[in-house]
Scaffold this motif. Sequence first.
Motif, PDB file in Angstrom:
ATOM      1  N   PRO A   1       3.660 -20.690 -46.600  1.00 54.27           N
ATOM      2  CA  PRO A   1       2.797 -20.117 -45.563  1.00 54.27           C
ATOM      3  C   PRO A   1       2.065 -21.137 -44.698  1.00 54.27           C
ATOM      4  N   GLN A   2       1.442 -22.140 -45.333  1.00 50.63           N
ATOM      5  CA  GLN A   2       0.662 -23.099 -44.546  1.00 50.63           C
ATOM      6  C   GLN A   2       1.561 -23.927 -43.641  1.00 50.63           C
TER       7      GLN A   2
ATOM      8  N   THR B   1      -0.222 -17.231 -35.593  1.00 50.28           N
ATOM      9  CA  THR B   1      -0.225 -18.054 -36.812  1.00 50.28           C
ATOM     10  C   THR B   1      -0.610 -17.228 -38.034  1.00 50.28           C
TER      11      THR B   1
ATOM     12  N   GLU C   1       2.750 -21.779 -40.786  1.00 45.12           N
ATOM     13  CA  GLU C   1       1.667 -21.596 -39.821  1.00 45.12           C
ATOM     14  C   GLU C   1       1.502 -22.839 -38.947  1.00 45.12           C
TER      15      GLU C   1
ATOM     16  N   ARG D   1       1.958 -16.692 -41.178  1.00 48.00           N
ATOM     17  CA  ARG D   1       1.475 -17.062 -42.527  1.00 48.00           C
ATOM     18  C   ARG D   1       1.710 -15.901 -43.493  1.00 48.00           C
TER      19      ARG D   1
END
Length: 240
Positions: free
Chosen positions: A204-205, A103, A208, A107
């Motif tokens: 990114p979040q 993750t 992830e 990210r």
Amino acid sequence: MAAVDEGQRLGNARSPIPRTLADSAVSVLHEAILDGQFVPGERLRIEDLAARLGMSPMPVREALRQLDARGLVVHTPHRGAKVAELSVDDLRETTEVRLTLETLAVRRAAETFTEEQGALAREHLTAWYRAKRDKNPQAARPEHVEFHFALYSASGSRWLIRSIRPVWVNGERYRLEGVDDRDTMKRRMEEHERILELCIAHEPQAAEDALYNHVASTANLVARRMDHKGDLFPYRPEAT
């Protein structure tokens, strides 16, 4: 039988050209274990493997040592080597490490993902789809690996990649315990597609979270196939 011929028979997944006989033995035995040709708990007798691979015992002994370091083989003094057993506890621990490292990698990748990186990942994802459709697991597995590592490599962190690889290898053993029914495959394809699209969109979040749920859902599925009650990992809420 020559080692290269045996390698073709034991597993046809792509691998780099081995540099030594020990490297060749590692490559062949690695693929054979992941293919299920050597089952968990099976004894690996050096003399038998040497004859099967057309080698002397020395490179086979070194290959087993390397596979022990990767977690695929367990060597017990005075008792020899055997294929590492599968267990829910090992699956849980393996997945915990994967969730931490992978993750983080995705990210970072999503922060700076380029068109070229997206095209490379898409190429491997398409090849994986095709191999799964054609029921060719020997071609599908390396394309699946290449897709994920195309994403992780885009993080730009060599140490993340070096750290992910050994735990990924151990996690691959548990894919044999999963199921590839039509509904599961459709969901997995959609999950891969979403992770890639979120990287391309520089989210990114969300990338992830999508990867976390993808890895967790696979582990939960495998655990249930191993008669574990309930999920090993909770899911994260994902933005729609």
